[in-house]
Each structure stands twice: as structure tokens, then as C-alpha cells.
Design an enzyme around this catalytic site. Structure first.
Site, PDB file in Angstrom:
ATOM      1  N   HIS A  43       0.861  -1.188   0.000  1.00  0.00           N
ATOM      2  CA  HIS A  43       0.000   0.000   0.000  1.00  0.00           C
ATOM      3  C   HIS A  43       0.896   1.237   0.000  1.00  0.00           C
ATOM      4  O   HIS A  43       1.161   1.823   1.055  1.00  0.00           O
ATOM      5  CB  HIS A  43      -0.906  -0.018   1.229  1.00  0.00           C
ATOM      6  N   ARG A  45       1.865   4.900   0.020  1.00  0.00           N
ATOM      7  CA  ARG A  45       1.194   6.154   0.356  1.00  0.00           C
ATOM      8  C   ARG A  45       2.017   7.332  -0.155  1.00  0.00           C
ATOM      9  O   ARG A  45       3.229   7.206  -0.368  1.00  0.00           O
ATOM     10  CB  ARG A  45       0.985   6.262   1.861  1.00  0.00           C
ATOM     11  N   GLU A  70      -2.563  -1.660  -3.211  1.00  0.00           N
ATOM     12  CA  GLU A  70      -3.673  -0.927  -2.614  1.00  0.00           C
ATOM     13  C   GLU A  70      -3.360   0.562  -2.601  1.00  0.00           C
ATOM     14  O   GLU A  70      -2.193   0.960  -2.520  1.00  0.00           O
ATOM     15  CB  GLU A  70      -3.894  -1.355  -1.164  1.00  0.00           C
ATOM     16  N   THR A 100      -4.067   4.525   9.237  1.00  0.00           N
ATOM     17  CA  THR A 100      -4.381   3.340   8.446  1.00  0.00           C
ATOM     18  C   THR A 100      -5.757   3.527   7.833  1.00  0.00           C
ATOM     19  O   THR A 100      -6.470   4.476   8.173  1.00  0.00           O
ATOM     20  CB  THR A 100      -4.329   2.066   9.317  1.00  0.00           C
ATOM     21  N   HIS A 190      -8.282  -6.248   7.015  1.00  0.00           N
ATOM     22  CA  HIS A 190      -8.075  -5.237   8.047  1.00  0.00           C
ATOM     23  C   HIS A 190      -8.363  -5.835   9.428  1.00  0.00           C
ATOM     24  O   HIS A 190      -9.503  -6.138   9.765  1.00  0.00           O
ATOM     25  CB  HIS A 190      -8.941  -3.981   7.850  1.00  0.00           C
ATOM     26  N   ASP A 191      -7.304  -5.992  10.201  1.00  0.00           N
ATOM     27  CA  ASP A 191      -7.355  -6.493  11.581  1.00  0.00           C
ATOM     28  C   ASP A 191      -7.786  -7.949  11.706  1.00  0.00           C
ATOM     29  O   ASP A 191      -8.163  -8.394  12.792  1.00  0.00           O
ATOM     30  CB  ASP A 191      -8.243  -5.601  12.462  1.00  0.00           C
TER      31      ASP A 191
END
Length: 237
Positions: A43, A45, A70, A100, A190-191
Site C-alpha cells: 500500500h 502512500r 492498494e 491506516t 483489516h485487523d
């Protein structure tokens, strides 16, 4: 069987903390595949806090499983993805300075924008996945804009799992059923971790892929990377 894509952002975070090349991100990606991962997720950024844009080019040369990139489909991200051409691009509406990802797309409000983005991905043969909350309406919106898959944002499930797992999974079952009904592929992430992953995989029918990074890398500190990847795969088998 549901595929496991390992998100290696946290490995890049550790590397960047010292400014060198230890751990070596490319080698870790190769090892994850060797240890059984069916995909590598990153991912990048804008601030390059973990994955650097150069990492994307370096990883493209070595990843032999599914390469999943992502990110928020702003201009720089899209230029990168369309040049690198991964197997999958997962579109996430994360704010630039968010710690996040913390919400899915409103696929109705952003219909026109996302339609154009997905069209550009399709022209390059890149599978598109839209990060959405577990809401059948948002899944319907993803189908209308031409997405190939949806990725269900699972932080609310993970947060509520220990209090009432049946209540925590309810909306995800409905959203997953809608995706299958509409012919969409189904991802999640996610998590998710070793405590809540098995139940999620058992209850969500037709789950193609989970993307897991933070918990998996944390567990690897105790169990080792190879063993940890196998432990996660067993939860999905």
C-alpha cells in the site's frame, strides 16, 4: 480455498526506521511466497512512510504469485499502477495522513469517479477491487461501476468479535451474499488475525482472498515468518 495475500507494509516500516535496507523488502516478499503465501500486498502512500514508490518497481520484478497494490486512486497512484500493471489494484479511500485505512468507499456518491478509474484499470487488464464497508448497497454500487471484486473492510468485525461474534459477522454475511449474487469476487482485510480469521472464513461463503499484514508480521516476531504464514493458512483451510 481462500487465498492468503501477505501485506508487507510493516516490513518496510521497520526498514525505514533505520534508513538502510534491513530487512530487505524484496527478499521478504520472495520468502513469503516460498513459505506459502499466494499473494503479496503493498500500500504505497504519498508520504512513503513504509512502501516507497521504488519498492513497487523492485517487487514487480520478483513477485511470482498475485501482486496486489492498494491505495487511493489519485493521479500519482494511478500513474504507478498503470505502469507496473499488477494482477490486482485495490482502491481504498484513505486520507493522506490517516494512520491506516478506516472506512470503505461510498460507491454511490463516488460512482462517476470510480467508473473512470476502473475503466482505466480494465484497459490494462488489471483486476479491480473496491474497499467497502459491509453494506449490500455499497456492494451493489461496486457492481454498477464495473468492479471485478469488493474487499470487505473488517476492522468493525475484528473489534466486536470477542464481545459477540454472531452479531459482528452478520452484516458481512449479507454483504458477501450480495457480492456473490451480483457475480463479484470477494476479498476481505483489516485487523484479521489468528483469533478471528477462522470464524470469518467459515461464515463468509465464496471468500476468494484475505489480505493480512499487521497481525501476521506481529505474530512472526514470536512464531517465525514461515510458521506464521502456515498458521494463517490453516485458519483458512
Amino acid at each position: 480455498m481462500t487465498r492468503l495475500s501477505v501485506n508487507i507494509n510493516k516490513v518496510a516500516t521497520i526498514r525505514n526506521a533505520r534508513g538502510g535496507d534491513n530487512p530487505n523488502l524484496v527478499q521478504v516478499a520472495k520468502d513469503c511466497e516460498r513459505f506459502g503465501a499466494e499473494g503479496i500486498t503493498i500500500h504505497p502512500r504519498p508520504d512513503e512512510r513504509h512502501i516507497r514508490y521504488q519498492d513497487v518497481y523492485d517487487l514487480k520484478k520478483v513477485v511470482t504469485t498475485e501482486f496486489n497494490i492498494e491505495g487511493n486512486p489519485q493521479d500519482r497512484f494511478m500513474d504507478l499502477v498503470l505502469e507496473v500493471v499488477p494482477e490486482q489494484a485495490t482502491l481504498v479511500p484513505d486520507a493522506e495522513h490517516a494512520i491506516t485505512s478506516n472506512a470503505g468507499w461510498d460507491t454511490i456518491v463516488h460512482k462517476d469517479f470510480l467508473t473512470d478509474v476502473i475503466k482505466a484499470l480494465k484497459e490494462k487488464g488489471i483486476r479491480s477491487s473496491i474497499f467497502v464497508d459491509p453494506d449490500p448497497k455499497m456492494v451493489e454500487g461496486a457492481a454498477l461501476i464495473g468492479a471485478d471484486r469488493v474487499e470487505l473492510y473488517t476492522e468493525p468485525y475484528a473489534t466486536n468479535y470477542h464481545n459477540d461474534k454472531e452479531a459482528a459477522i452478520k452484516d458481512y454475511i449479507l454483504a458477501g451474499e450480495k457480492a456473490i449474487e451480483l457475480g463479484l469476487g470477494l476479498n476481505a482485510g483489516h485487523d484479521l488475525d489468528l483469533k478471528n480469521l477462522r470464524y470469518f472464513g467459515e461464515e463468509i461463503k465464496g471468500l476468494d482472498e484475505v489480505s493480512i499484514g499487521h497481525a501476521l508480521i506481529c505474530d512472526a516476531l514470536y512464531y517465525g515468518l514461515e510458521n506464521t504464514i502456515q498458521l494463517y493458512k490453516r485458519q483458512l483451510s
